[in-house]
Design a protein around this motif. Sequence first.
Motif, PDB file in Angstrom:
ATOM      1  N   GLY A   1       0.816  -1.216   0.000  1.00 40.78           N
ATOM      2  CA  GLY A   1       0.000   0.000   0.000  1.00 40.78           C
ATOM      3  C   GLY A   1       0.845   1.258   0.000  1.00 40.78           C
ATOM      4  N   ILE A   2       1.908   1.252   0.780  1.00 43.14           N
ATOM      5  CA  ILE A   2       2.808   2.410   0.819  1.00 43.14           C
ATOM      6  C   ILE A   2       3.484   2.605  -0.533  1.00 43.14           C
ATOM      7  N   MET A   3       3.966   1.521  -1.113  1.00 45.61           N
ATOM      8  CA  MET A   3       4.615   1.631  -2.429  1.00 45.61           C
ATOM      9  C   MET A   3       3.618   2.062  -3.502  1.00 45.61           C
ATOM     10  N   ASN A   4       2.400   1.546  -3.422  1.00 45.40           N
ATOM     11  CA  ASN A   4       1.362   1.921  -4.376  1.00 45.40           C
ATOM     12  C   ASN A   4       1.028   3.407  -4.238  1.00 45.40           C
ATOM     13  N   TYR A   5       0.915   3.883  -3.025  1.00 48.52           N
ATOM     14  CA  TYR A   5       0.624   5.286  -2.766  1.00 48.52           C
ATOM     15  C   TYR A   5       1.735   6.188  -3.300  1.00 48.52           C
ATOM     16  N   ARG A   6       2.963   5.811  -3.005  1.00 45.65           N
ATOM     17  CA  ARG A   6       4.103   6.640  -3.446  1.00 45.65           C
ATOM     18  C   ARG A   6       4.240   6.649  -4.964  1.00 45.65           C
ATOM     19  N   SER A   7       4.055   5.499  -5.602  1.00 46.61           N
ATOM     20  CA  SER A   7       4.224   5.446  -7.055  1.00 46.61           C
ATOM     21  C   SER A   7       3.075   6.147  -7.777  1.00 46.61           C
ATOM     22  N   ALA A   8       1.908   6.239  -7.148  1.00 46.62           N
ATOM     23  CA  ALA A   8       0.774   6.917  -7.769  1.00 46.62           C
ATOM     24  C   ALA A   8       1.004   8.422  -7.860  1.00 46.62           C
ATOM     25  N   ARG A   9       1.912   8.946  -7.071  1.00 52.17           N
ATOM     26  CA  ARG A   9       2.186  10.380  -7.089  1.00 52.17           C
ATOM     27  C   ARG A   9       3.372  10.757  -7.966  1.00 52.17           C
ATOM     28  N   LEU A  10       4.009   9.774  -8.552  1.00 57.51           N
ATOM     29  CA  LEU A  10       5.121  10.051  -9.462  1.00 57.51           C
ATOM     30  C   LEU A  10       4.569  10.450 -10.830  1.00 57.51           C
TER      31      LEU A  10
ATOM     32  N   GLY B   1       2.285   7.531 -21.490  1.00 57.40           N
ATOM     33  CA  GLY B   1       1.480   8.089 -20.411  1.00 57.40           C
ATOM     34  C   GLY B   1       0.200   7.306 -20.200  1.00 57.40           C
ATOM     35  N   LYS B   2      -0.432   6.895 -21.299  1.00 55.32           N
ATOM     36  CA  LYS B   2      -1.658   6.102 -21.214  1.00 55.32           C
ATOM     37  C   LYS B   2      -1.385   4.748 -20.565  1.00 55.32           C
ATOM     38  N   VAL B   3      -0.305   4.115 -20.988  1.00 53.82           N
ATOM     39  CA  VAL B   3       0.067   2.814 -20.409  1.00 53.82           C
ATOM     40  C   VAL B   3       0.386   2.972 -18.923  1.00 53.82           C
ATOM     41  N   CYS B   4       1.043   4.055 -18.571  1.00 50.09           N
ATOM     42  CA  CYS B   4       1.387   4.325 -17.173  1.00 50.09           C
ATOM     43  C   CYS B   4       0.122   4.453 -16.330  1.00 50.09           C
ATOM     44  N   MET B   5      -0.844   5.214 -16.816  1.00 49.44           N
ATOM     45  CA  MET B   5      -2.088   5.401 -16.066  1.00 49.44           C
ATOM     46  C   MET B   5      -2.879   4.091 -15.955  1.00 49.44           C
ATOM     47  N   GLN B   6      -2.900   3.295 -17.010  1.00 51.63           N
ATOM     48  CA  GLN B   6      -3.594   2.010 -16.966  1.00 51.63           C
ATOM     49  C   GLN B   6      -2.944   1.077 -15.949  1.00 51.63           C
TER      50      GLN B   6
ATOM     51  N   SER C   1      -2.943  -1.630 -10.776  1.00 54.27           N
ATOM     52  CA  SER C   1      -2.235  -1.876  -9.526  1.00 54.27           C
ATOM     53  C   SER C   1      -3.114  -1.523  -8.331  1.00 54.27           C
ATOM     54  N   GLN C   2      -3.823  -0.412  -8.427  1.00 54.88           N
ATOM     55  CA  GLN C   2      -4.695   0.000  -7.332  1.00 54.88           C
ATOM     56  C   GLN C   2      -5.845  -0.991  -7.149  1.00 54.88           C
ATOM     57  N   ARG C   3      -6.441  -1.440  -8.245  1.00 54.23           N
ATOM     58  CA  ARG C   3      -7.515  -2.429  -8.152  1.00 54.23           C
ATOM     59  C   ARG C   3      -7.017  -3.723  -7.515  1.00 54.23           C
ATOM     60  N   LEU C   4      -5.863  -4.185  -7.958  1.00 54.10           N
ATOM     61  CA  LEU C   4      -5.294  -5.414  -7.416  1.00 54.10           C
ATOM     62  C   LEU C   4      -5.004  -5.268  -5.929  1.00 54.10           C
ATOM     63  N   TYR C   5      -4.523  -4.106  -5.518  1.00 53.77           N
ATOM     64  CA  TYR C   5      -4.244  -3.866  -4.100  1.00 53.77           C
ATOM     65  C   TYR C   5      -5.531  -3.934  -3.275  1.00 53.77           C
TER      66      TYR C   5
END
Length: 76
Positions: free
Chosen positions: A23-32, A41-46, A51-55
Amino acid sequence: VGSEMCIRDRISAFAFLLIVAAGIMNYRSARLPCPIDPELGKVCMQTRQRSQRLYFISTGIFAFASFFTYIVPLII
C-alpha cells in the motif's frame, strides 16, 4: 500454546506487513509523474489503475480471510 504466537498468527502478521508495504509503495508510485509521451502516459495510467484495483482486491481478501480465521471462531 500459551502466549506464544502460533504459525497461523505469524503468517497473518507477515501477510499484513506485506499488504501495508504494498500500500505504501502503491501510494508513493501513484504520485510520481507519468511520461509525457501520450502512448507511454496512457500505459502508465492504466498500470496504476490496475495496480490500485489489485491492491484493493488483495486487501479485501485478506480482511475476509482474517474475519473468518479470528472473529467467526469466537462467535461460534
